[in-house]
Design a protein around this motif. Sequence first.
Motif, PDB file in Angstrom:
ATOM      1  N   ALA A  45      -9.480   3.513 -12.258  1.00  0.00           N
ATOM      2  CA  ALA A  45      -9.006   2.740 -11.108  1.00  0.00           C
ATOM      3  C   ALA A  45      -8.551   1.356 -11.578  1.00  0.00           C
ATOM      4  CB  ALA A  45     -10.104   2.618 -10.053  1.00  0.00           C
ATOM      5  N   PRO A  46      -7.414   1.265 -12.281  1.00  0.00           N
ATOM      6  CA  PRO A  46      -6.967  -0.043 -12.793  1.00  0.00           C
ATOM      7  C   PRO A  46      -6.591  -1.012 -11.680  1.00  0.00           C
ATOM      8  CG  PRO A  46      -5.268   1.626 -13.106  1.00  0.00           C
ATOM      9  CD  PRO A  46      -6.494   2.353 -12.649  1.00  0.00           C
ATOM     10  N   ASP A  47      -6.105  -0.514 -10.535  1.00  0.00           N
ATOM     11  CA  ASP A  47      -5.765  -1.407  -9.425  1.00  0.00           C
ATOM     12  C   ASP A  47      -6.997  -2.153  -8.932  1.00  0.00           C
ATOM     13  OD1 ASP A  47      -4.164   1.200  -9.402  1.00  0.00           O
ATOM     14  OD2 ASP A  47      -2.845  -0.169  -8.329  1.00  0.00           O
ATOM     15  N   VAL A  48      -8.090  -1.423  -8.725  1.00  0.00           N
ATOM     16  CA  VAL A  48      -9.325  -2.041  -8.244  1.00  0.00           C
ATOM     17  C   VAL A  48      -9.885  -2.982  -9.304  1.00  0.00           C
ATOM     18  CG1 VAL A  48     -11.590  -1.569  -7.243  1.00  0.00           C
ATOM     19  CG2 VAL A  48      -9.738   0.070  -6.931  1.00  0.00           C
ATOM     20  N   ALA A  49      -9.765  -2.613 -10.584  1.00  0.00           N
ATOM     21  CA  ALA A  49     -10.237  -3.481 -11.658  1.00  0.00           C
ATOM     22  C   ALA A  49      -9.471  -4.803 -11.676  1.00  0.00           C
ATOM     23  CB  ALA A  49     -10.094  -2.767 -13.006  1.00  0.00           C
ATOM     24  N   LEU A  50      -8.172  -4.729 -11.473  1.00  0.00           N
ATOM     25  CA  LEU A  50      -7.353  -5.940 -11.452  1.00  0.00           C
ATOM     26  C   LEU A  50      -7.729  -6.830 -10.270  1.00  0.00           C
ATOM     27  CD1 LEU A  50      -5.045  -7.454 -12.788  1.00  0.00           C
ATOM     28  CD2 LEU A  50      -3.441  -6.165 -11.380  1.00  0.00           C
ATOM     29  N   ALA A  51      -7.985  -6.231  -9.107  1.00  0.00           N
ATOM     30  CA  ALA A  51      -8.417  -7.015  -7.940  1.00  0.00           C
ATOM     31  C   ALA A  51      -9.774  -7.660  -8.194  1.00  0.00           C
ATOM     32  CB  ALA A  51      -8.482  -6.118  -6.701  1.00  0.00           C
ATOM     33  N   GLU A  52     -10.688  -6.933  -8.818  1.00  0.00           N
ATOM     34  CA  GLU A  52     -12.014  -7.480  -9.125  1.00  0.00           C
ATOM     35  C   GLU A  52     -11.913  -8.672 -10.065  1.00  0.00           C
ATOM     36  OE1 GLU A  52     -16.042  -8.033  -9.130  1.00  0.00           O
ATOM     37  OE2 GLU A  52     -14.934  -6.608  -7.886  1.00  0.00           O
ATOM     38  N   ILE A  53     -11.068  -8.568 -11.071  1.00  0.00           N
ATOM     39  CA  ILE A  53     -10.891  -9.676 -12.015  1.00  0.00           C
ATOM     40  C   ILE A  53     -10.297 -10.889 -11.322  1.00  0.00           C
ATOM     41  CG2 ILE A  53      -9.628 -10.407 -14.072  1.00  0.00           C
ATOM     42  CD1 ILE A  53      -9.873  -7.550 -15.110  1.00  0.00           C
ATOM     43  N   GLY A  54      -9.284 -10.662 -10.463  1.00  0.00           N
ATOM     44  CA  GLY A  54      -8.665 -11.785  -9.751  1.00  0.00           C
ATOM     45  C   GLY A  54      -9.631 -12.495  -8.829  1.00  0.00           C
ATOM     46  N   VAL A 136       3.970   9.478   1.205  1.00  0.00           N
ATOM     47  CA  VAL A 136       4.037   8.017   1.313  1.00  0.00           C
ATOM     48  C   VAL A 136       5.081   7.446   0.374  1.00  0.00           C
ATOM     49  CG1 VAL A 136       2.709   5.875   1.224  1.00  0.00           C
ATOM     50  CG2 VAL A 136       1.595   7.995   1.936  1.00  0.00           C
ATOM     51  N   GLY A 137       5.169   7.975  -0.834  1.00  0.00           N
ATOM     52  CA  GLY A 137       6.145   7.473  -1.789  1.00  0.00           C
ATOM     53  C   GLY A 137       5.496   6.755  -2.945  1.00  0.00           C
ATOM     54  N   GLY A 138       6.322   6.364  -3.915  1.00  0.00           N
ATOM     55  CA  GLY A 138       5.829   5.649  -5.076  1.00  0.00           C
ATOM     56  C   GLY A 138       5.145   6.566  -6.071  1.00  0.00           C
ATOM     57  N   GLN A 139       4.710   5.965  -7.186  1.00  0.00           N
ATOM     58  CA  GLN A 139       4.023   6.705  -8.232  1.00  0.00           C
ATOM     59  C   GLN A 139       2.598   6.214  -8.443  1.00  0.00           C
ATOM     60  OE1 GLN A 139       6.444   6.699 -11.786  1.00  0.00           O
ATOM     61  NE2 GLN A 139       8.338   6.755 -10.603  1.00  0.00           N
ATOM     62  N   ASN A 140       2.146   5.302  -7.599  1.00  0.00           N
ATOM     63  CA  ASN A 140       0.794   4.762  -7.702  1.00  0.00           C
ATOM     64  C   ASN A 140      -0.033   5.310  -6.543  1.00  0.00           C
ATOM     65  OD1 ASN A 140      -1.524   3.312  -8.020  1.00  0.00           O
ATOM     66  ND2 ASN A 140      -0.585   1.299  -7.850  1.00  0.00           N
ATOM     67  N   ALA A 141      -1.003   6.154  -6.854  1.00  0.00           N
ATOM     68  CA  ALA A 141      -1.789   6.807  -5.802  1.00  0.00           C
ATOM     69  C   ALA A 141      -2.612   5.807  -5.006  1.00  0.00           C
ATOM     70  CB  ALA A 141      -2.710   7.871  -6.423  1.00  0.00           C
ATOM     71  N   VAL A 142      -3.128   4.759  -5.667  1.00  0.00           N
ATOM     72  CA  VAL A 142      -3.953   3.773  -4.964  1.00  0.00           C
ATOM     73  C   VAL A 142      -3.128   3.046  -3.904  1.00  0.00           C
ATOM     74  CG1 VAL A 142      -5.327   1.676  -5.231  1.00  0.00           C
ATOM     75  CG2 VAL A 142      -5.486   3.500  -6.932  1.00  0.00           C
ATOM     76  N   MET A 213       5.940  -6.685  -7.007  1.00  0.00           N
ATOM     77  CA  MET A 213       7.148  -5.876  -6.913  1.00  0.00           C
ATOM     78  C   MET A 213       6.988  -4.491  -7.523  1.00  0.00           C
ATOM     79  SD  MET A 213       9.168  -7.739  -5.224  1.00  0.00           S
ATOM     80  CE  MET A 213      10.642  -6.752  -5.407  1.00  0.00           C
ATOM     81  N   ASN A 214       6.038  -4.316  -8.449  1.00  0.00           N
ATOM     82  CA  ASN A 214       5.851  -3.027  -9.107  1.00  0.00           C
ATOM     83  C   ASN A 214       4.547  -2.354  -8.708  1.00  0.00           C
ATOM     84  OD1 ASN A 214       8.106  -2.751 -11.404  1.00  0.00           O
ATOM     85  ND2 ASN A 214       7.477  -4.896 -11.276  1.00  0.00           N
ATOM     86  N   GLY A 215       3.953  -2.807  -7.598  1.00  0.00           N
ATOM     87  CA  GLY A 215       2.690  -2.232  -7.173  1.00  0.00           C
ATOM     88  C   GLY A 215       2.782  -0.785  -6.743  1.00  0.00           C
ATOM     89  N   HIS A 216       3.979  -0.303  -6.395  1.00  0.00           N
ATOM     90  CA  HIS A 216       4.120   1.083  -5.940  1.00  0.00           C
ATOM     91  C   HIS A 216       4.310   2.060  -7.096  1.00  0.00           C
ATOM     92  CE1 HIS A 216       8.130  -0.396  -6.590  1.00  0.00           C
ATOM     93  NE2 HIS A 216       8.649   0.809  -6.432  1.00  0.00           N
ATOM     94  N   ILE A 217       4.542   1.551  -8.301  1.00  0.00           N
ATOM     95  CA  ILE A 217       4.759   2.441  -9.438  1.00  0.00           C
ATOM     96  C   ILE A 217       3.802   2.165 -10.592  1.00  0.00           C
ATOM     97  CG2 ILE A 217       7.189   2.830  -8.920  1.00  0.00           C
ATOM     98  CD1 ILE A 217       7.896   0.747 -11.002  1.00  0.00           C
ATOM     99  N   SER A 218       2.998   1.109 -10.501  1.00  0.00           N
ATOM    100  CA  SER A 218       2.061   0.786 -11.575  1.00  0.00           C
ATOM    101  C   SER A 218       0.854   0.093 -10.981  1.00  0.00           C
ATOM    102  CB  SER A 218       2.729  -0.101 -12.640  1.00  0.00           C
ATOM    103  OG  SER A 218       3.129  -1.330 -12.069  1.00  0.00           O
ATOM    104  N   ALA A 219      -0.137  -0.196 -11.814  1.00  0.00           N
ATOM    105  CA  ALA A 219      -1.352  -0.861 -11.332  1.00  0.00           C
ATOM    106  C   ALA A 219      -1.007  -2.236 -10.775  1.00  0.00           C
ATOM    107  CB  ALA A 219      -2.358  -0.985 -12.472  1.00  0.00           C
ATOM    108  N   GLY A 220      -1.569  -2.543  -9.620  1.00  0.00           N
ATOM    109  CA  GLY A 220      -1.295  -3.827  -8.985  1.00  0.00           C
ATOM    110  C   GLY A 220      -1.013  -3.647  -7.512  1.00  0.00           C
TER     111      GLY A 220
END
Length: 323
Positions: A45-54, A136-142, A213-220
């Motif tokens: 879960a890199p998205d959640v990890a990035l939010a935790e760090i921020g 929904v679209g995009g390549q980022n499931a989160v 801008m890239n949150g729908h295709i990568s972590a973030g």
Amino acid sequence: MLYVLLILWIICSMLIIVEHKIYRIFIYFGIFSLITAACYMLMGAPDVALAEIGISAFSTILFIVCVEKYYSHRGGIAAYAAEHPKKLKLGKWAKRFLPPLIFCSAMLGLFIYFIPGEMVSTYLKYQYLSGFMTSVGGQNAVTAIYLGYRVYDTLFEALILVVAVVAVSHMSWSSEESVADGHHSEIENYSMAIFTLRIICPIILVFGTYVIMNGHISAGGGFQGGLVIASFFICRYLIYGIYDIPIKKIIKLEELVFINIIVVAVIAVFLGTGALIPGEFSVLFQDAYLIAMNIMIGLKVACGFTILFYRFVAIERREEVVA
């Protein structure tokens, strides 16, 4: 590796419970968040990890600044310890470590006891992973999950931030939009720190924009990128020691952005991100929806955390001017 991190996670939580010195607690909280982010990464879960760090970086800086200002008003930590010796005095080993050790052991035992013996149902997991790109679209499931399948939860989370910002602004409100005088950032006395911050500030702004801008295709996504952009304004204050942000306008902007988030999300939920336009144009519509939502959420989060920081700065500066 994951089990080692979880053991360190428990040890760090015990240190937070038993520690009496406030600065060490903040450091332990930062380590606790770092371990948590590492666990999120190992669990995919890199998205959640990035939010935790921020969140950890932002809250740690804010806590340290607030406590430093509090102690400075009371004559420093040494003077505060002299006035309240019991609050900073170390207790006996058993008295300090035994209760949290029993508590953490009991929680760990309950966790192990309630682990299901049979295979849990993964129906929803495979439904989300197999259909999020078309639904929904995009390549980022989160991003697809929190902007599509559980968008109402996202709206309520955004509402909580709005309420927090309004409450802080109301309790710390002043008739003046800016406080020109008063105590400025002490970091301006350190040339190397100023030089470093001036280099990384443009990088922070570009990185925050990239994450949004890239949150729908990568972590973030919007929340992570908004935190990064808010940190840009904190660094700006540390460099120049100025308080010239139009808080009233930013509050209005945050409220308008939140209303737009609700409108766009409700339209997407009721009409469906993939049902409006058939064929390959549907993919473009889905990507446009995710990018627009991430931009609005990022703008809202950046406004909210910037307001929180600058209102605390305004309180400190007004107290310095009055003193």
